[in-house]
Write a protein that holds these residues in place. Sequence first.
Motif, PDB file in Angstrom:
ATOM      1  N   ASP A 223       0.823  -1.211   0.000  1.00  0.00           N
ATOM      2  CA  ASP A 223       0.000   0.000   0.000  1.00  0.00           C
ATOM      3  C   ASP A 223       0.855   1.258   0.000  1.00  0.00           C
ATOM      4  O   ASP A 223       0.381   2.342  -0.380  1.00  0.00           O
ATOM      5  N   GLU A 224       2.124   1.136   0.411  1.00  0.00           N
ATOM      6  CA  GLU A 224       3.029   2.279   0.437  1.00  0.00           C
ATOM      7  C   GLU A 224       3.634   2.579  -0.931  1.00  0.00           C
ATOM      8  O   GLU A 224       4.206   3.645  -1.137  1.00  0.00           O
ATOM      9  N   PHE A 225       3.514   1.647  -1.873  1.00  0.00           N
ATOM     10  CA  PHE A 225       4.154   1.803  -3.168  1.00  0.00           C
ATOM     11  C   PHE A 225       3.400   2.790  -4.055  1.00  0.00           C
ATOM     12  O   PHE A 225       2.167   2.858  -3.992  1.00  0.00           O
ATOM     13  N   PRO A 226       4.104   3.494  -4.913  1.00  0.00           N
ATOM     14  CA  PRO A 226       3.422   4.281  -5.944  1.00  0.00           C
ATOM     15  C   PRO A 226       2.834   3.356  -7.005  1.00  0.00           C
ATOM     16  O   PRO A 226       3.181   2.175  -7.094  1.00  0.00           O
ATOM     17  N   GLU A 227       1.961   3.901  -7.813  1.00  0.00           N
ATOM     18  CA  GLU A 227       1.317   3.118  -8.861  1.00  0.00           C
ATOM     19  C   GLU A 227       2.351   2.537  -9.815  1.00  0.00           C
ATOM     20  O   GLU A 227       3.313   3.197 -10.201  1.00  0.00           O
ATOM     21  N   GLY A 228       2.148   1.284 -10.191  1.00  0.00           N
ATOM     22  CA  GLY A 228       3.019   0.649 -11.170  1.00  0.00           C
ATOM     23  C   GLY A 228       4.066  -0.265 -10.582  1.00  0.00           C
ATOM     24  O   GLY A 228       4.686  -1.039 -11.325  1.00  0.00           O
ATOM     25  N   VAL A 229       4.293  -0.208  -9.268  1.00  0.00           N
ATOM     26  CA  VAL A 229       5.263  -1.126  -8.666  1.00  0.00           C
ATOM     27  C   VAL A 229       4.672  -2.529  -8.627  1.00  0.00           C
ATOM     28  O   VAL A 229       5.278  -3.493  -9.111  1.00  0.00           O
ATOM     29  N   VAL A 230       3.476  -2.668  -8.053  1.00  0.00           N
ATOM     30  CA  VAL A 230       2.802  -3.967  -8.071  1.00  0.00           C
ATOM     31  C   VAL A 230       2.272  -4.234  -9.475  1.00  0.00           C
ATOM     32  O   VAL A 230       1.582  -3.394 -10.057  1.00  0.00           O
ATOM     33  N   GLN A 231       2.610  -5.385 -10.009  1.00  0.00           N
ATOM     34  CA  GLN A 231       2.227  -5.721 -11.372  1.00  0.00           C
ATOM     35  C   GLN A 231       1.071  -6.710 -11.447  1.00  0.00           C
ATOM     36  O   GLN A 231       0.159  -6.550 -12.237  1.00  0.00           O
TER      37      GLN A 231
ATOM     38  N   ILE B  70       1.662 -19.433   6.499  1.00  0.00           N
ATOM     39  CA  ILE B  70       2.344 -18.603   7.496  1.00  0.00           C
ATOM     40  C   ILE B  70       1.528 -17.327   7.681  1.00  0.00           C
ATOM     41  O   ILE B  70       1.201 -16.636   6.709  1.00  0.00           O
ATOM     42  N   GLU B  71       1.225 -17.009   8.907  1.00  0.00           N
ATOM     43  CA  GLU B  71       0.402 -15.835   9.201  1.00  0.00           C
ATOM     44  C   GLU B  71       1.113 -14.562   8.760  1.00  0.00           C
ATOM     45  O   GLU B  71       2.330 -14.407   8.934  1.00  0.00           O
ATOM     46  N   SER B  72       0.343 -13.650   8.177  1.00  0.00           N
ATOM     47  CA  SER B  72       0.935 -12.395   7.711  1.00  0.00           C
ATOM     48  C   SER B  72      -0.113 -11.289   7.716  1.00  0.00           C
ATOM     49  O   SER B  72      -1.318 -11.552   7.798  1.00  0.00           O
ATOM     50  N   SER B  73       0.379 -10.057   7.571  1.00  0.00           N
ATOM     51  CA  SER B  73      -0.517  -8.904   7.529  1.00  0.00           C
ATOM     52  C   SER B  73      -1.054  -8.649   6.130  1.00  0.00           C
ATOM     53  O   SER B  73      -1.944  -7.815   5.954  1.00  0.00           O
ATOM     54  N   TYR B  74      -0.504  -9.348   5.131  1.00  0.00           N
ATOM     55  CA  TYR B  74      -0.909  -9.136   3.743  1.00  0.00           C
ATOM     56  C   TYR B  74      -2.053 -10.072   3.403  1.00  0.00           C
ATOM     57  O   TYR B  74      -1.953 -11.285   3.592  1.00  0.00           O
ATOM     58  N   ASP B  75      -3.127  -9.531   2.887  1.00  0.00           N
ATOM     59  CA  ASP B  75      -4.324 -10.305   2.571  1.00  0.00           C
ATOM     60  C   ASP B  75      -4.257 -10.793   1.131  1.00  0.00           C
ATOM     61  O   ASP B  75      -4.809 -10.188   0.215  1.00  0.00           O
ATOM     62  N   GLY B  76      -3.590 -11.900   0.925  1.00  0.00           N
ATOM     63  CA  GLY B  76      -3.427 -12.456  -0.407  1.00  0.00           C
ATOM     64  C   GLY B  76      -2.249 -13.400  -0.416  1.00  0.00           C
ATOM     65  O   GLY B  76      -1.517 -13.535   0.569  1.00  0.00           O
ATOM     66  N   PHE B  77      -2.037 -14.087  -1.532  1.00  0.00           N
ATOM     67  CA  PHE B  77      -0.917 -15.018  -1.642  1.00  0.00           C
ATOM     68  C   PHE B  77       0.399 -14.283  -1.880  1.00  0.00           C
ATOM     69  O   PHE B  77       1.451 -14.680  -1.401  1.00  0.00           O
ATOM     70  N   GLY B  78       0.337 -13.188  -2.647  1.00  0.00           N
ATOM     71  CA  GLY B  78       1.537 -12.418  -2.945  1.00  0.00           C
ATOM     72  C   GLY B  78       1.327 -11.548  -4.164  1.00  0.00           C
ATOM     73  O   GLY B  78       0.203 -11.367  -4.629  1.00  0.00           O
ATOM     74  N   TYR B  79       2.413 -11.013  -4.686  1.00  0.00           N
ATOM     75  CA  TYR B  79       2.324 -10.160  -5.869  1.00  0.00           C
ATOM     76  C   TYR B  79       3.653 -10.168  -6.611  1.00  0.00           C
ATOM     77  O   TYR B  79       4.709 -10.435  -6.040  1.00  0.00           O
ATOM     78  N   THR B  80       3.589  -9.930  -7.917  1.00  0.00           N
ATOM     79  CA  THR B  80       4.807  -9.657  -8.681  1.00  0.00           C
ATOM     80  C   THR B  80       4.960  -8.145  -8.769  1.00  0.00           C
ATOM     81  O   THR B  80       3.996  -7.397  -8.610  1.00  0.00           O
ATOM     82  N   MET B  81       6.184  -7.713  -9.038  1.00  0.00           N
ATOM     83  CA  MET B  81       6.409  -6.272  -9.058  1.00  0.00           C
ATOM     84  C   MET B  81       7.384  -5.879 -10.152  1.00  0.00           C
ATOM     85  O   MET B  81       8.122  -6.696 -10.698  1.00  0.00           O
ATOM     86  N   HIS B  82       7.357  -4.610 -10.462  1.00  0.00           N
ATOM     87  CA  HIS B  82       8.276  -3.996 -11.410  1.00  0.00           C
ATOM     88  C   HIS B  82       9.510  -3.602 -10.604  1.00  0.00           C
ATOM     89  O   HIS B  82       9.494  -2.625  -9.866  1.00  0.00           O
ATOM     90  N   ARG B  83      10.584  -4.376 -10.753  1.00  0.00           N
ATOM     91  CA  ARG B  83      11.720  -4.215  -9.862  1.00  0.00           C
ATOM     92  C   ARG B  83      12.387  -2.845 -10.001  1.00  0.00           C
ATOM     93  O   ARG B  83      12.817  -2.244  -9.002  1.00  0.00           O
ATOM     94  N   ALA B  84      12.502  -2.309 -11.211  1.00  0.00           N
ATOM     95  CA  ALA B  84      13.135  -1.000 -11.374  1.00  0.00           C
ATOM     96  C   ALA B  84      12.322   0.084 -10.667  1.00  0.00           C
ATOM     97  O   ALA B  84      12.889   0.984 -10.035  1.00  0.00           O
ATOM     98  N   ARG B  85      10.999   0.005 -10.775  1.00  0.00           N
ATOM     99  CA  ARG B  85      10.159   0.985 -10.081  1.00  0.00           C
ATOM    100  C   ARG B  85      10.250   0.803  -8.562  1.00  0.00           C
ATOM    101  O   ARG B  85      10.204   1.778  -7.806  1.00  0.00           O
ATOM    102  N   PHE B  86      10.374  -0.433  -8.123  1.00  0.00           N
ATOM    103  CA  PHE B  86      10.570  -0.692  -6.696  1.00  0.00           C
ATOM    104  C   PHE B  86      11.873  -0.062  -6.213  1.00  0.00           C
ATOM    105  O   PHE B  86      11.923   0.581  -5.162  1.00  0.00           O
TER     106      PHE B  86
END
Length: 464
Positions: free
Chosen positions: A67-75, A97-113
Amino acid sequence: MQRVDVAIVGGGPAGSAAAHAAASRGADALVLEKGVPREDRDRLGPDSTDAAGILDYWVDIMGIHPDEFPEGVVQDELDRAEFVGPNEACTLRSTGIESSYDGFGYTMHRARFDDFMRDRAEDAGAEYRVKASVKDVETDPSTGVGGDDPRHVLSLASDEEIGADFLVLADGPQRTVTNRVLDRFLPDGRKASERLASTENNHIAYQEYRKFPEEVYDEVDGAITFWWGVMPGHTAYPWVFPNADRVCRVGLTMPIGMDLDEADDREAYALVREDDERVPSGKEYVRRILEREWGDEYDIEEDFPLVEDAGKTKGTETYPISSTNPIESPVDAGVCVAGGAMGATSAFHEGGDHVAVRTGAIAGELAAEGDVSAYNERWHEAIGDELLRNVALAELCRGYGPDDWDDTFRIGREMLAEEKGFGMFERKFGAGWGATKLLLRYQWIKWQNRCGRYVQLTEDEYAY
């Protein structure tokens, strides 16, 4: 000579996280990044290449919510991981494994990250310098913090010198500067540069950005997919990872300098041809996995075109992946090694941005406090379970061939029916004798590596 509290070599996730943590706590932090160009980034930056994305519990290890990322980091939002063998397959839909993220995960744009991590560090007050190649570092461990003379003097390719009280080495798995620094703290002719040589301890990865046909993208959307047992080499595998707008990363990892003639039963690997005289190139392996999966219905070059404005060069990139066990740092000299440089990203190459960010943040926080002596203890506490799991999995599959991967995925599919995610590895008895043998071997390897024994270079080996 410029003087700073913390000098950081490398501006990737670990380096930027260290700079942010240090500057946020009032320290004068300087990141030195040599800078590489990319098709998908306007400015020079770190070597922004990575294979997978982020799983749910990795969000908490990293300490940064998407949620802290700017648009386009999460793909792409993920809902599963597909593990495909020559004839068997297994689907992981939860890590368990318990986590604060509601989902399995995400891919991201590494350069934008990486750009986000750099901006975050600069906003906190850190200085981030590009085209700043570090040639050498001289360290005087006897020099106190805040004295007239700096403990570390960094020599740059520009002939400039930087003085610092603390040094964070975050130059990635090639360890160009790290090995040179650590060699000076090892007595009796022992050398980190030999024990951690990239040609011996790393894998090479190659990936392409391809635009998938709509029907095929719908098939792979939401999944990170790995093929095991189709190419020779320990923890060598091809993959497909979905990004946005029907773009997928298709790539592979394999040991550096592998001799195809040394592969057992080479004819059993689906991506190796009888007339291959050497290990196929990354480009050829990618073509072969695409042809194998979708070549019957599509023209690969026409229907899966390269996206030339992505990646390092015209839709392609090659990069090293750390495949070594982690090392501890010479903290009594005021030095912390973080991320890929410390081998934390990892023995099983499951992706390493989360542990890179966490180790960098710990190093920056302690440097700002003026005492990094607890660094090794702190990172063991933060990511030790993750590293132990990956080291154990890498050792578990050492020597596996195609039939072994089929057996493992068949057993895994049965085990996952009983237990979600990684919890299946903590069961005493699983689905039948095959599962029991697999579990007992995994747990034995973990026991052998308990209490930080997965480390290959320990703090007490350094001399000052």
